[in-house]
Design an enzyme around this catalytic site. Sequence first.
Site, PDB file in Angstrom:
ATOM      1  N   ASP A   8       0.873  -1.174   0.000  1.00 41.52           N
ATOM      2  CA  ASP A   8       0.000   0.000   0.000  1.00 41.52           C
ATOM      3  C   ASP A   8       0.912   1.226   0.000  1.00 41.52           C
ATOM      4  OD1 ASP A   8       0.890   0.315   2.606  1.00 41.52           O
ATOM      5  OD2 ASP A   8      -1.098   0.298   3.525  1.00 41.52           O
ATOM      6  N   CYS A  65       3.349  -2.918   4.028  1.00 44.76           N
ATOM      7  CA  CYS A  65       2.450  -1.825   4.410  1.00 44.76           C
ATOM      8  C   CYS A  65       3.124  -1.086   5.556  1.00 44.76           C
ATOM      9  CB  CYS A  65       1.049  -2.324   4.735  1.00 44.76           C
ATOM     10  SG  CYS A  65       0.877  -3.372   6.190  1.00 44.76           S
ATOM     11  N   GLY A  66       2.363  -0.263   6.260  1.00 39.08           N
ATOM     12  CA  GLY A  66       2.997   0.511   7.317  1.00 39.08           C
ATOM     13  C   GLY A  66       3.557  -0.360   8.420  1.00 39.08           C
ATOM     14  N   THR A  67       2.751  -1.308   8.855  1.00 41.61           N
ATOM     15  CA  THR A  67       3.163  -2.189   9.953  1.00 41.61           C
ATOM     16  C   THR A  67       3.416  -3.636   9.530  1.00 41.61           C
ATOM     17  OG1 THR A  67       0.856  -2.717  10.391  1.00 41.61           O
ATOM     18  CG2 THR A  67       1.803  -0.866  11.627  1.00 41.61           C
ATOM     19  N   HIS A  98      10.317 -23.643   9.321  1.00 37.80           N
ATOM     20  CA  HIS A  98       9.359 -24.390  10.145  1.00 37.80           C
ATOM     21  C   HIS A  98       7.922 -24.289   9.649  1.00 37.80           C
ATOM     22  CE1 HIS A  98      11.979 -24.643  14.053  1.00 37.80           C
ATOM     23  NE2 HIS A  98      12.652 -24.948  12.962  1.00 37.80           N
ATOM     24  N   ARG A 133       7.774 -33.346  11.287  1.00 37.51           N
ATOM     25  CA  ARG A 133       6.928 -32.720  12.319  1.00 37.51           C
ATOM     26  C   ARG A 133       6.416 -31.362  11.864  1.00 37.51           C
ATOM     27  NH1 ARG A 133      12.030 -31.355  13.856  1.00 37.51           N
ATOM     28  NH2 ARG A 133      12.379 -29.467  15.089  1.00 37.51           N
ATOM     29  N   HIS A 134       7.220 -30.634  11.100  1.00 36.55           N
ATOM     30  CA  HIS A 134       6.756 -29.340  10.607  1.00 36.55           C
ATOM     31  C   HIS A 134       5.730 -29.524   9.499  1.00 36.55           C
ATOM     32  CE1 HIS A 134       9.494 -27.351  13.201  1.00 36.55           C
ATOM     33  NE2 HIS A 134      10.571 -27.802  12.591  1.00 36.55           N
TER      34      HIS A 134
HETATM   35  C1  RB5 Z   1      -2.017   2.701   6.434  1.00 34.65           C
HETATM   36  O1  RB5 Z   1      -2.053   3.944   7.047  1.00 34.65           O
HETATM   37  C2  RB5 Z   1      -1.716   1.614   7.430  1.00 34.65           C
HETATM   38  O2  RB5 Z   1      -2.829   1.393   8.225  1.00 34.65           O
HETATM   39  C3  RB5 Z   1      -1.311   0.350   6.705  1.00 34.65           C
HETATM   40  O3  RB5 Z   1      -0.176   0.613   5.933  1.00 34.65           O
HETATM   41  C4  RB5 Z   1      -0.964  -0.833   7.573  1.00 34.65           C
HETATM   42  O4  RB5 Z   1      -0.048  -0.485   8.547  1.00 34.65           O
HETATM   43  C5  RB5 Z   1      -2.102  -1.555   8.112  1.00 34.65           C
HETATM   44  O5  RB5 Z   1      -1.966  -2.560   8.822  1.00 34.65           O
END
Ligand code: RB5
Length: 146
Positions: A8, A65-67, A98, A133-134
């Site tokens: 994104d 993405c951001g996170t 794994h 096992r995995h």
């Molecule tokens: C976008 O602002 C942010 O929410 C997205 O990149 C992401 O981190 C969502 O999980």
Amino acid sequence: MKVALGADHGGFPLKEAIKKMLDAQGIAYRDFGTDSTGSVDYIPYAKLVGGAVVAGECNLGILCCGTGLGMSIAANKIKGIRAACCADWFSAKMTREHNDANVLCLGARVTGEDAALTLADVFLHTPFSGDERHARRIALISELEA
Ligand code: RB5
């Protein structure tokens, strides 16, 4: 190997950096977008990348993405996708060995670019261990999809 890439707006710069790394390594990829830092929903990109991996068009996927969290939540809704959101090298390696994870999710606002490239590199170059096992545990995960 062919890698499916998606991002994104928050992950767009990191996706571009990953493309440069893949170009330098001669690794093929398909870029499913987005193509700018303009705000977009991340879900369609998770769907496109996950779909390409499940269809066998690409061996592995990377979503930025951001996170990394929204992408991993969305991608893991796709049957056959095992998406791992990683912010450290050991997890990026272990989730291949794994879990046979087939999509790596990275948070561009969590992990600096150099570190994120290192995670992408180890993810792409680490094979599944093939350990019984995995494999059994992955099969048990697949049963949850039914
Ligand atoms: C976008 O602002 C942010 O929410 C997205 O990149 C992401 O981190 C969502 O999980």
